[in-house]
Scaffold this motif. Sequence first.
Motif, PDB file in Angstrom:
ATOM      1  N   ALA A 117       0.701  -1.245  -0.089  1.00 53.49           N
ATOM      2  CA  ALA A 117      -0.079  -0.007   0.161  1.00 53.49           C
ATOM      3  C   ALA A 117       0.920   1.230   0.013  1.00 53.49           C
ATOM      4  CB  ALA A 117      -0.754   0.090   1.224  1.00 53.49           C
ATOM      5  N   VAL A 118       2.114   1.209  -0.125  1.00 54.20           N
ATOM      6  CA  VAL A 118       3.128   2.275  -0.178  1.00 54.20           C
ATOM      7  C   VAL A 118       2.512   3.410  -1.022  1.00 54.20           C
ATOM      8  CG1 VAL A 118       5.194   3.186  -0.922  1.00 54.20           C
ATOM      9  CG2 VAL A 118       5.187   1.370   0.555  1.00 54.20           C
ATOM     10  N   ASP A 119       2.181   3.374  -2.373  1.00 56.56           N
ATOM     11  CA  ASP A 119       2.002   4.377  -3.219  1.00 56.56           C
ATOM     12  C   ASP A 119       0.266   4.523  -3.292  1.00 56.56           C
ATOM     13  OD1 ASP A 119       4.408   4.804  -4.342  1.00 56.56           O
ATOM     14  OD2 ASP A 119       4.331   2.874  -5.251  1.00 56.56           O
ATOM     15  N   LYS A 120      -0.465   3.684  -2.348  1.00 53.62           N
ATOM     16  CA  LYS A 120      -1.950   4.151  -2.255  1.00 53.62           C
ATOM     17  C   LYS A 120      -2.127   5.389  -1.680  1.00 53.62           C
ATOM     18  CE  LYS A 120      -3.880  -0.422  -2.826  1.00 53.62           C
ATOM     19  NZ  LYS A 120      -4.791  -1.634  -2.012  1.00 53.62           N
ATOM     20  N   GLN A 121      -3.148   6.180  -2.205  1.00 59.46           N
ATOM     21  CA  GLN A 121      -3.787   7.352  -1.396  1.00 59.46           C
ATOM     22  C   GLN A 121      -4.236   6.873  -0.055  1.00 59.46           C
ATOM     23  OE1 GLN A 121      -6.160   9.429  -4.173  1.00 59.46           O
ATOM     24  NE2 GLN A 121      -4.534  10.779  -4.663  1.00 59.46           N
ATOM     25  N   ILE A 122      -4.360   8.006   0.965  1.00 59.25           N
ATOM     26  CA  ILE A 122      -5.043   7.599   2.265  1.00 59.25           C
ATOM     27  C   ILE A 122      -6.357   7.227   2.218  1.00 59.25           C
ATOM     28  CG2 ILE A 122      -5.499   8.733   4.257  1.00 59.25           C
ATOM     29  CD1 ILE A 122      -2.642   8.072   4.081  1.00 59.25           C
ATOM     30  N   ARG A 123      -7.103   7.848   1.177  1.00 54.65           N
ATOM     31  CA  ARG A 123      -8.302   7.524   1.069  1.00 54.65           C
ATOM     32  C   ARG A 123      -8.573   6.170   0.497  1.00 54.65           C
ATOM     33  NH1 ARG A 123      -7.906  11.476  -3.216  1.00 54.65           N
ATOM     34  NH2 ARG A 123      -9.314  12.942  -2.172  1.00 54.65           N
ATOM     35  N   GLN A 124      -7.717   5.684  -0.081  1.00 52.58           N
ATOM     36  CA  GLN A 124      -7.749   4.271  -0.636  1.00 52.58           C
ATOM     37  C   GLN A 124      -7.509   3.236   0.404  1.00 52.58           C
ATOM     38  OE1 GLN A 124      -4.791   4.940  -3.756  1.00 52.58           O
ATOM     39  NE2 GLN A 124      -6.450   4.399  -5.206  1.00 52.58           N
ATOM     40  N   LEU A 125      -7.131   3.595   1.449  1.00 51.51           N
ATOM     41  CA  LEU A 125      -6.748   2.394   2.776  1.00 51.51           C
ATOM     42  C   LEU A 125      -8.125   2.257   3.560  1.00 51.51           C
ATOM     43  CD1 LEU A 125      -3.418   4.039   3.951  1.00 51.51           C
ATOM     44  CD2 LEU A 125      -3.728   2.302   2.120  1.00 51.51           C
ATOM     45  N   SER A 126      -8.093   1.168   4.108  1.00 55.36           N
ATOM     46  CA  SER A 126      -9.065   0.750   5.352  1.00 55.36           C
ATOM     47  C   SER A 126      -8.762   1.383   6.518  1.00 55.36           C
ATOM     48  CB  SER A 126      -9.048  -0.636   5.420  1.00 55.36           C
ATOM     49  OG  SER A 126      -7.592  -0.948   6.288  1.00 55.36           O
ATOM     50  N   LYS A 127      -9.652   1.594   7.266  1.00 58.89           N
ATOM     51  CA  LYS A 127      -9.646   2.597   8.653  1.00 58.89           C
ATOM     52  C   LYS A 127      -8.337   1.859   9.321  1.00 58.89           C
ATOM     53  CE  LYS A 127     -12.050   3.861  12.653  1.00 58.89           C
ATOM     54  NZ  LYS A 127     -13.028   3.607  13.722  1.00 58.89           N
ATOM     55  N   GLY A 128      -8.080   0.706   9.206  1.00 58.02           N
ATOM     56  CA  GLY A 128      -6.999   0.184  10.304  1.00 58.02           C
ATOM     57  C   GLY A 128      -5.794   0.296   9.423  1.00 58.02           C
ATOM     58  N   MET A 129      -5.616   0.122   8.178  1.00 63.50           N
ATOM     59  CA  MET A 129      -4.493   0.800   7.599  1.00 63.50           C
ATOM     60  C   MET A 129      -4.301   2.032   7.657  1.00 63.50           C
ATOM     61  SD  MET A 129      -5.189  -1.552   4.233  1.00 63.50           S
ATOM     62  CE  MET A 129      -3.566  -1.083   3.227  1.00 63.50           C
ATOM     63  N   ALA A 130      -4.902   2.894   7.484  1.00 61.90           N
ATOM     64  CA  ALA A 130      -4.750   4.500   7.864  1.00 61.90           C
ATOM     65  C   ALA A 130      -4.422   4.723   9.230  1.00 61.90           C
ATOM     66  CB  ALA A 130      -6.054   5.211   7.711  1.00 61.90           C
ATOM     67  N   GLN A 131      -4.798   3.919  10.341  1.00 61.47           N
ATOM     68  CA  GLN A 131      -4.469   4.146  11.466  1.00 61.47           C
ATOM     69  C   GLN A 131      -2.835   3.846  11.730  1.00 61.47           C
ATOM     70  OE1 GLN A 131      -7.602   2.261  13.392  1.00 61.47           O
ATOM     71  NE2 GLN A 131      -8.057   3.988  14.688  1.00 61.47           N
ATOM     72  N   THR A 132      -2.502   2.800  11.071  1.00 64.88           N
ATOM     73  CA  THR A 132      -1.341   2.164  11.082  1.00 64.88           C
ATOM     74  C   THR A 132      -0.415   3.158  10.619  1.00 64.88           C
ATOM     75  OG1 THR A 132      -1.843  -0.068  11.289  1.00 64.88           O
ATOM     76  CG2 THR A 132       0.347   0.449  10.373  1.00 64.88           C
ATOM     77  N   VAL A 133      -0.690   3.810   9.301  1.00 65.22           N
ATOM     78  CA  VAL A 133       0.180   4.909   8.701  1.00 65.22           C
ATOM     79  C   VAL A 133       0.361   6.080   9.554  1.00 65.22           C
ATOM     80  CG1 VAL A 133       0.145   6.508   7.009  1.00 65.22           C
ATOM     81  CG2 VAL A 133      -0.483   4.108   6.367  1.00 65.22           C
ATOM     82  N   GLN A 134      -0.753   6.405  10.112  1.00 70.23           N
ATOM     83  CA  GLN A 134      -0.655   7.428  11.235  1.00 70.23           C
ATOM     84  C   GLN A 134       0.268   7.400  12.422  1.00 70.23           C
ATOM     85  OE1 GLN A 134      -4.053   9.860  12.093  1.00 70.23           O
ATOM     86  NE2 GLN A 134      -2.735  11.183  13.485  1.00 70.23           N
ATOM     87  N   LEU A 135       0.341   5.874  12.729  1.00 72.91           N
ATOM     88  CA  LEU A 135       1.169   5.469  13.917  1.00 72.91           C
ATOM     89  C   LEU A 135       2.598   5.443  13.358  1.00 72.91           C
ATOM     90  CD1 LEU A 135       1.441   4.123  16.841  1.00 72.91           C
ATOM     91  CD2 LEU A 135       1.149   1.864  15.509  1.00 72.91           C
TER      92      LEU A 135
END
Length: 326
Positions: A140-158
């Motif tokens: 998911a490195v090149d995916k936009q934040i809007r394309q991520l699941s909620k859990g993945m987006a939370q991991t990115v922010q972490l």
Amino acid sequence: MDMATGEFSTPVESTRNLAIEARGLVKRFDGVLAVDGVDIAVPEGAIYGILGPNGAGKTTSLRMLLGIIDPDEGYRRVLGAENPQHVARRIGYLPEERGLYPSMKAYEAIGFMGALRGLPLKQGRARGKILMEEHGLGHAVDKQIRQLSKGMAQTVQLLGTLVHEPKLVVFDEPFSGLDAINQGKLEGLIRGLAEKGTTVIFSTHVIAHAERLCENIAIIAGGKVPYAGSVEEARDRIPAQVRLETRNSEGPWRSALPSSARRNGAFWDFPLPDSGVEPLLKALIEGDAGIQSLSIERAGLHDAFVAIAGEAAARDMVTQGAGDAA
């Protein structure tokens, strides 16, 4: 306190091994007392939990420690600085309110968060890719934040909170909204940070996380801290409970049981006497109890929380935890 200046004076020795020290923090909003005299001491390299229901003052206390807001009264020292803003680049902070730019690519968002803490943007983006690979998000490195699941987006922010390799990490309700699998991964990440010498402080209304992770905690209820210390000392405030099963129902051994002992089917339940288990065992054997089984169970942190903060605060914690799981 220095009576000439009205400021707290703290000996260097007392703060040498503390990542965070706060005494008497007070905060009012529009005249309403939100935090009333919070005292916290967090050792370097510790995992430290702040427990309390929503609205107890946890977030306000963390924001005062970080210098996001200033206390109306009290003293704080963070990583040796009395002004937390002076050491902001050595701190990672994950607020309860999550937020990322939806059009950013995931690795760019991590790099951007690092840049806010002084990490060069190019270096932050490179680290972002590495961190995502390490945490199972390489696809998911090149995916936009809007394309991520909620859990993945939370991991990115972490990961964005950690990309600049802070010495102190502050998480505000980090487990909220995570499923059981991701909660387990986050617990593992927190342990890994501490093993590397990073100090971690997090707030939570789920006691189980603090019991598994923390050596020391602060309990906040109604803006006050009725307890700050080790998890073990908190649990020891409640006597261990004995469960006894005997072959004989009567006999001299009955005098060994405390007056608070209660029959529960085939078992007797009662607090472990202050004298300990050895004199109890001796009296039971000599009194011909015919011991079938005897177990001793220490109080859990939930029981200690109820004893310290009260049943109302504990009920609020349970209700809020159930809401997270729903």
